[in-house]
Design an enzyme around this catalytic site. Structure first.
Site, PDB file in Angstrom:
ATOM      1  N   GLU A 194       0.794  -1.226   0.000  1.00 38.18           N
ATOM      2  CA  GLU A 194       0.000   0.000   0.000  1.00 38.18           C
ATOM      3  C   GLU A 194       0.830   1.280   0.000  1.00 38.18           C
ATOM      4  O   GLU A 194       0.825   2.039   0.983  1.00 38.18           O
ATOM      5  CB  GLU A 194      -0.942   0.012   1.208  1.00 38.18           C
ATOM      6  CG  GLU A 194      -1.991  -1.071   1.181  1.00 38.18           C
ATOM      7  CD  GLU A 194      -3.028  -0.907   2.299  1.00 38.18           C
ATOM      8  OE1 GLU A 194      -2.812  -0.115   3.220  1.00 38.18           O
ATOM      9  OE2 GLU A 194      -4.065  -1.586   2.232  1.00 38.18           O
ATOM     10  N   GLU A 377      -5.671  -8.494   0.832  1.00 43.44           N
ATOM     11  CA  GLU A 377      -6.268  -8.208   2.152  1.00 43.44           C
ATOM     12  C   GLU A 377      -7.747  -7.923   1.977  1.00 43.44           C
ATOM     13  O   GLU A 377      -8.143  -7.180   1.071  1.00 43.44           O
ATOM     14  CB  GLU A 377      -5.653  -6.960   2.808  1.00 43.44           C
ATOM     15  CG  GLU A 377      -4.280  -7.131   3.348  1.00 43.44           C
ATOM     16  CD  GLU A 377      -3.749  -5.864   4.038  1.00 43.44           C
ATOM     17  OE1 GLU A 377      -4.568  -5.036   4.505  1.00 43.44           O
ATOM     18  OE2 GLU A 377      -2.529  -5.711   4.084  1.00 43.44           O
TER      19      GLU A 377
END
Ligand code: FCB
Length: 473
Positions: A194, A377
């Site tokens: 991320e 995720e």
């Protein structure tokens, strides 16, 4: 702008933990068949679970420093102990094996492996990850290693961190050495986790480590992350690692909160900053036009050839859409606004929008040439102080996972090339600015005793995997 939204949902909103218990048979499990080559997995990250921050020769990372400064983390929590995974790793891997999970995504702690400088490996640190990987392999679990999940060594922060162009080269050098050591055993390499969140929340709005703010800080950090990622992919390929190579991005549909022109413009800009400025340099070799000017001071000739590297697969972290309104009073000019009713919320106030998953997956598929994707995720938090009242009966989490898997299947039916799904996360853990209160685990952790207790969702996930394996075996 908080990491996402509210810490607790307003009283008027319905809370997903109040969703009814879904018995396994009616949980739509039978329709959740993903075929013989689909990878079910689970994700964690080093800083959120390991603890032992002063052991085994480890040096501090930016998160150690940030947690120990006042007012950054809910209740002043730290990750000094977290889940004590450093000492309980065998038991934790047994929990993964016990659910029949065959893929484990974890990250490695840079300052455990190279505490003093970029060239001197710490044998104790390497030894820890050797044991971890060997245990995974002994249990027939594929090791998916993430090289950088936000925990930059503090010694590099003192030289400017991600605002310093040299940090890109440091990441590639670190990854080069790591891949020479583990290259024969790791099945999948994920370079970054991320970059959007790390650059925006850590370097743009200051709610994550290292706590910096401003447009120039954000843009330089993101460009150097993108550059470091490109250099790292090349280093891994040059070393002939046997695993597949990819990275992990948090990609979410960004909607304006209202039709007001300023909110629409803020959402478009945030989309370019959050999604486009992470995916385009990697997969298309440019920055989105809308925000390209911010990168100009840092982007040198040839950089976009370095960032633009073929990858074998892209990890997509998905939690919800982001609903955005213009807000000139916050750094980077955009804030979370009201969502599009009717929406349910997790206890963190994050909207539950499983239909946003096919929306973003189809966009990636159509924009980037049917890139292979896995969901790296997806998960659901409760907010909990002390011992669970009814924490093990987590019907809200089961409903959330089931709904997202159903919509994932729709995306696959529509043509998205998705080869896996990883739940966030194995254990209740240290959730950054949310501290130890935000509980995402399939397994409950009593932080006083470190006792692990599987929740209903753990057994549900095991059952889902078993069903998929039984049908496809
Ligand atoms: C993601 C992070 C992960 C975890 C989840 C809840 O943004 O990658 O470490 O904290 O959110």
């Amino acid at each position: 702008m908080q990491r996402r939204k509210l810490l607790t949902a307003p009283a008027t909103l319905s809370i997903a933990s109040a969703l009814p218990v879904i018995p396994a048979k009616q949980a739509g499990m039978e329709s959740l068949q993903f075929g013989p080559n689909f990878n079910f997995g689970i994700s964690t990250s080093a800083y959120q679970i390991e603890g032992a921050v002063h052991e085994g020769g480890r040096a501090p990372s930016i998160w150690d420093v940030f947690c120990h400064e006042p007012h950054h983390i809910t209740d002043g929590d730290t990750a000094d102990v977290a889940c004590d995974h450093y000492h309980r790793m065998p038991e934790d891997i047994d929990l993964i094996a016990g659910a029949g999970i065959k893929n484990y995504r974890f990250s490695i702690c840079w300052s455990r492996l190279f505490p003093t400088d970029d060239r001197t490996p710490n044998a104790t640190g390497f030894g820890f990850y050797d044991l971890l990987i060997d245990r995974l392999l002994a249990k027939n679990i594929a090791p998916w290693m993430c090289l950088y999940h936000w925990d930059l060594p503090q010694r590099l922060q003192e030289r400017g961190g991600w605002r310093n162009r040299d940090t890109s080269a440091r990441l590639a050098e670190f990854s080069d050495q790591v891949s020479r050591h583990f290259g024969d055993r790791v099945s999948h390499w994920m370079v970054l986790n991320e970059a959007a969140v790390h650059s925006r929340f850590g370097h743009g709005v200051g709610v994550h480590a290292p706590g910096l703010t401003g447009m120039a800080s954000w843009a330089s950090a993101l460009h150097h992350l993108n550059l470091g990622q490109g250099l790292t992919i090349q280093a891994l390929r040059a070393n002939g690692v046997k695993g597949r190579i990819g990275t992990v991005a948090c990609v979410e549909p960004i909607w304006p909160s209202t039709d007001k022109p300023e909110d629409v413009a803020a959402a478009q800009r945030l989309d370019a900053m959050w999604n486009g400025a992470v995916l385009d340099p990697l997969l298309a070799g440019h920055y989105p036009e809308l925000v390209a000017e911010y990168f100009e001071p840092f982007c040198q000739p040839g950089d976009l050839e370095q960032t633009h590297q073929p990858i074998d697969l892209l990890g997509v972290n998905y939690y919800s859409r982001l609903h955005i309104q213009a807000d000139p009073s916050v750094p980077l000019d955009a804030n979370f606004g009201p969502d599009h009713a009717p929406v349910k919320y997790t206890a963190l106030g994050w909207p539950i929008e499983p239909d946003g998953l096919p929306e973003i997956l189809m966009r990636i598929t159509n924009t980037y040439n049917r890139q292979e994707i896995f969901i790296s995720e997806n998960g659901f938090a409760t907010v909990q102080d002390g011992r669970p009242v009814n924490g093990l009966r987590d019907a809200g989490r089961i409903a959330y996972l089931q709904q997202h898997l159903s919509f994932l299947k729709k995306a696959i039916d529509q043509g998205a090339n998705v080869s896996g799904y990883f739940v966030w996360t194995l254990l209740d853990d240290f959730e950054w600015d949310g501290g130890l209160k935000w509980r995402f685990g399939l397994v409950d952790v009593d932080y006083e005793t470190q006792k692990r207790t599987p929740k209903d969702s753990y057994h549900w996930y095991a059952q889902l995997i078993k069903l998929n394996t039984a049908v496809t075996a």
